[in-house]
Design an enzyme around this catalytic site. Structure first.
Site: not given
Length: 324
Positions: A178, A206, A236
């Protein structure tokens, strides 16, 4: 630390500008947010596809509250595993191309649960130097020998694997890092896992929703393999909360029977699973969101003048929120 040392330690953190404090949000997630009474452009969210305040997710959750109530009322193994949650697990497994999936309350809980359930004293776990803190904590709590290899250095990892006497071995990495935005050398890691008889555990917090047509790195790199255990967070790109682990039926059944962060906690709200199902549908149907995200990544990439690696998704979110 003793009780009388806490205030001094906190004051020292403040003096070093390292004291963490929570900003209070007074609006939903979006390009514009209200924090502590002031309006801002949102530069720090992981809501990569803009789904956290999507009407379809809100409607699904509202309807599910009417159907299933608010709290789960029990741990999943006692009386807290709802039909809607089973539906979500089945859908997540199919979406990622795995045999089975298991919902966890958070990515942190998933990482601790998986690693500590597969490893113990006398085993060995190998982790990239830039792994997320939750992976490191899972490694430490497993009581296995914990060895860290240089970031994305396959040769260093092979040396460590070659030198270990442990019979059970696990390689743990972030699929996408990230902070820098680069990806792990997944194909090479799987080759090492096969050569040295190890599990390969992928934290795709991610990449899920973004890579592989939204299906994550398993699809993006054709990594489906019995040795691979896949974890992705749902807070996310998916815009909801919690996490899931996808793997073979045997792995998932083992986690149900041995992952302490799954067994000994109240199951997450059933309405959350309904929102996950709605999110999966949008990720499947609205590929323009990923295209928009990639355009903003490219724009940010050109503006920054960075070469040689992909900018972090965090920077992409900045561009997504400001420009969409």
């Amino acid at each position: 630390m003793r009780p009388d040392e806490l205030d001094t330690a906190l004051n020292n953190l403040a003096a070093e500008h390292r004291l963490r404090q929570r900003a209070i949000l007074h609006s939903p997630q979006g390009p514009h947010v209200r924090i502590d009474g002031r309006d801002y452009l949102a530069f720090a969210s992981n809501d990569y596809l803009g789904l956290a305040n999507h009407p379809a997710l809100k409607t699904a959750m509202q309807q599910a509250i009417d159907d299933w109530g608010v709290g789960s009322g029990a741990s999943a193994l006692v009386a807290g595993h709802f039909a809607i949650q089973q539906q979500a697990e089945t859908a997540l497994a199919a979406f990622t191309g795995c045999e089975a999936a298991l919902l966890f309350g958070s990515g942190y809980a998933a990482n601790l649960g998986v690693i500590s359930s597969l490893l113990g004293r006398g085993d060995a776990v190998f982790a990239d130097k830039l792994n997320h803190a939750s992976l490191n904590d899972g490694c430490l709590l497993s009581r296995a020998t914990f060895r860290r290899f240089r970031h994305n250095d396959v040769a260093h990892l092979e040396q460590l694997l070659r030198d270990t006497p442990a019979k059970t071995r696990l390689i743990a990495v972030d699929a996408v890092y990230s902070m820098d935005g680069d990806e792990a050398p997944l194909a090479a890691l799987l080759q090492l896992a096969e050569r040295y008889d190890a599990w390969l555990y992928l934290d795709d917090a991610h990449g899920f929703g973004v890579l592989g047509e939204g299906r994550g790195v398993l699809f993006d790199h054709a990594l489906h393999h019995p040795r691979v255990i896949y974890m992705a967070t749902l807070g996310k790109a998916a815009g909801v909360a919690g996490a899931f682990v996808a793997a073979s039926h045997s792995v998932v059944n083992w986690l149900i029977n041995s992952a302490r962060t799954y067994i000994f906690t109240t199951a997450h709200p059933p309405a959350q699973a309904a929102a996950v199902l709605a999110s999966l549908q949008l990720i499947k149907d609205e590929g323009w969101r990923r295209l928009q995200l990639q355009r903003h990544i490219s724009r940010r990439h050109l503006q920054s003048g960075v070469g040689g690696c992909q900018p972090a998704f965090g920077l992409a979110v900045l561009a997504w929120r400001v420009c969409r």
